[in-house]
Design a protein around this motif. Sequence first.
Motif, short mmCIF file in Angstrom:
data_model
loop_
_atom_site.label_atom_id
_atom_site.label_comp_id
_atom_site.label_asym_id
_atom_site.label_seq_id
_atom_site.Cartn_x
_atom_site.Cartn_y
_atom_site.Cartn_z
N SER A 1 -1.83 -0.66 -9.36
CA SER A 1 -1.27 0.14 -8.27
C SER A 1 -0.50 -0.75 -7.26
N SER A 2 0.29 0.19 -6.86
CA SER A 2 1.60 -0.45 -5.78
C SER A 2 2.00 0.40 -4.50
N ILE A 3 2.07 -0.32 -3.62
CA ILE A 3 2.48 0.52 -2.49
C ILE A 3 3.92 -0.16 -1.71
N LEU A 4 4.44 0.44 -1.00
CA LEU A 4 5.68 0.12 -0.29
C LEU A 4 5.49 0.41 1.39
N ASP A 5 5.91 -0.60 2.17
CA ASP A 5 5.97 -0.41 3.65
C ASP A 5 7.33 -0.88 3.82
N LYS A 20 8.75 -0.35 6.65
CA LYS A 20 9.02 -0.82 7.92
C LYS A 20 8.85 -2.24 8.07
N GLU A 21 7.87 -2.63 7.41
CA GLU A 21 7.82 -4.34 7.29
C GLU A 21 8.36 -4.88 6.14
N LEU A 22 9.07 -4.13 5.46
CA LEU A 22 9.89 -4.68 4.30
C LEU A 22 9.11 -5.43 3.21
N PHE A 23 8.03 -4.68 2.88
CA PHE A 23 7.15 -5.55 1.73
C PHE A 23 6.77 -4.39 0.77
N SER A 24 6.26 -4.81 -0.36
CA SER A 24 5.53 -4.23 -1.27
C SER A 24 4.41 -5.19 -1.77
N ILE A 25 3.26 -4.49 -2.42
CA ILE A 25 2.25 -5.17 -3.14
C ILE A 25 1.95 -4.50 -4.37
N LEU A 26 1.66 -5.24 -5.21
CA LEU A 26 1.13 -4.90 -6.53
C LEU A 26 -0.33 -5.31 -6.66
N ASN A 27 -1.31 -4.45 -6.79
CA ASN A 27 -2.92 -4.99 -6.84
C ASN A 27 -3.09 -4.76 -8.49
N ILE A 28 -3.97 -5.53 -8.90
CA ILE A 28 -4.69 -5.47 -10.49
C ILE A 28 -6.23 -5.55 -10.11
N THR A 29 -6.81 -4.71 -10.55
CA THR A 29 -8.10 -4.71 -10.43
C THR A 29 -8.74 -5.04 -11.77
N ALA A 30 -10.09 -5.74 -11.82
CA ALA A 30 -10.77 -5.83 -12.92
C ALA A 30 -9.84 -6.40 -13.93
N THR A 31 -9.16 -7.71 -13.72
CA THR A 31 -8.22 -8.24 -14.37
C THR A 31 -8.78 -8.62 -15.86
N GLN A 32 -7.79 -8.69 -16.93
CA GLN A 32 -8.09 -9.00 -17.99
C GLN A 32 -6.91 -9.98 -18.40
N THR A 33 -7.68 -10.78 -19.66
CA THR A 33 -6.56 -12.13 -20.23
C THR A 33 -5.21 -11.29 -20.57
N GLY A 34 -5.26 -10.04 -20.74
CA GLY A 34 -3.82 -9.50 -21.12
C GLY A 34 -2.88 -8.98 -20.08
N ASP A 35 -3.64 -9.09 -18.87
CA ASP A 35 -2.74 -9.23 -17.64
C ASP A 35 -1.87 -10.47 -17.42
N SER A 36 -2.11 -11.61 -18.05
CA SER A 36 -1.34 -12.56 -17.88
C SER A 36 0.03 -12.37 -18.37
N ALA A 37 0.89 -12.89 -17.09
CA ALA A 37 2.43 -12.46 -17.30
C ALA A 37 3.07 -12.95 -16.10
N VAL A 38 4.39 -12.75 -16.15
CA VAL A 38 5.32 -12.87 -14.90
C VAL A 38 5.31 -11.64 -14.46
N TYR A 39 4.85 -11.35 -13.12
CA TYR A 39 5.31 -10.13 -12.57
C TYR A 39 6.66 -10.23 -11.61
N LEU A 40 7.70 -9.31 -11.90
CA LEU A 40 8.89 -9.62 -11.22
C LEU A 40 8.96 -8.12 -10.22
N CYS A 41 9.54 -8.70 -8.93
CA CYS A 41 9.88 -7.38 -8.20
C CYS A 41 11.32 -7.28 -8.05
N ALA A 42 12.07 -6.07 -7.96
CA ALA A 42 13.13 -5.99 -7.92
C ALA A 42 13.77 -4.88 -6.79
#
Lengths: 115, 111
Positions: free
Chosen positions: B62-66, B68-90
């Motif tokens: 899941s992800s959300i944007l703010d 006003k404060e100029l940021f975003s977060i990306l949440n990953i729950t119950a992580t799995q080995t397949g989530d291993s990667a580089v996550y890019l924001c643009a």
Amino acid sequence: DAGITQSPRYKITETGRQVTLMCHQTWSHSYMFWYRQDLGHGLRLIYYSAAADITDKGEVPDGYVVSRSKTENFPLTLESATRSQTSVYFCASSGTGGPSTDTQYFGPGTRLTVL
Amino acid sequence: EDKVVQSPLSLVVHEGDTVTLNCSYEVTNFRSLLWYKQEKKAPTFLFMLTSSGIEKKSGRLSSILDKKELFSILNITATQTGDSAVYLCAVRFYNNNDMRFGAGTRLTVKP
């Protein structure tokens, strides 16, 4: 559906040579982009194109030339390759109108080594 | 100067953990913020965010944007080995079609 393809996938060349990297997409997307990806720098935009015959510079355009005579093709040329242009090059495309314009779909990349 | 900053640069967790990846930006003419996942190949699209406070969700991500404060977060729950990667924001700009990427967060999920 081939989507977006790049060729060659790997290329080794020598300093001073001209190199052309090809990018082809089958979605009829208006926008196409070229990026380079280097350790420590992430993805940096080299050039982009909004439509055939319309191109514009991105963040790091020096040493590169692009053309877009047809919507589906967007070749990137290194006119005189330098060692600093050793990198992985990604081509991307995005659609027209609404949110699809912003979502970019990436090709598989070309790993270029300049000796 | 426009910039997109991601943190942390790398993160190691164990399967089942929840992680939060951060992306802050200082850009003129903000249009949208996008998240991508990059494994050993090309980046693949995850989310596009244009409005503050509206969560985008896809499975465990899941992800959300703010704006006003100029940021975003990306949440990953119950992580799995397949989530291993580089996550890019643009960030995509309004006036042209330039796109500025952050350096990425390298996530490693251990079994």
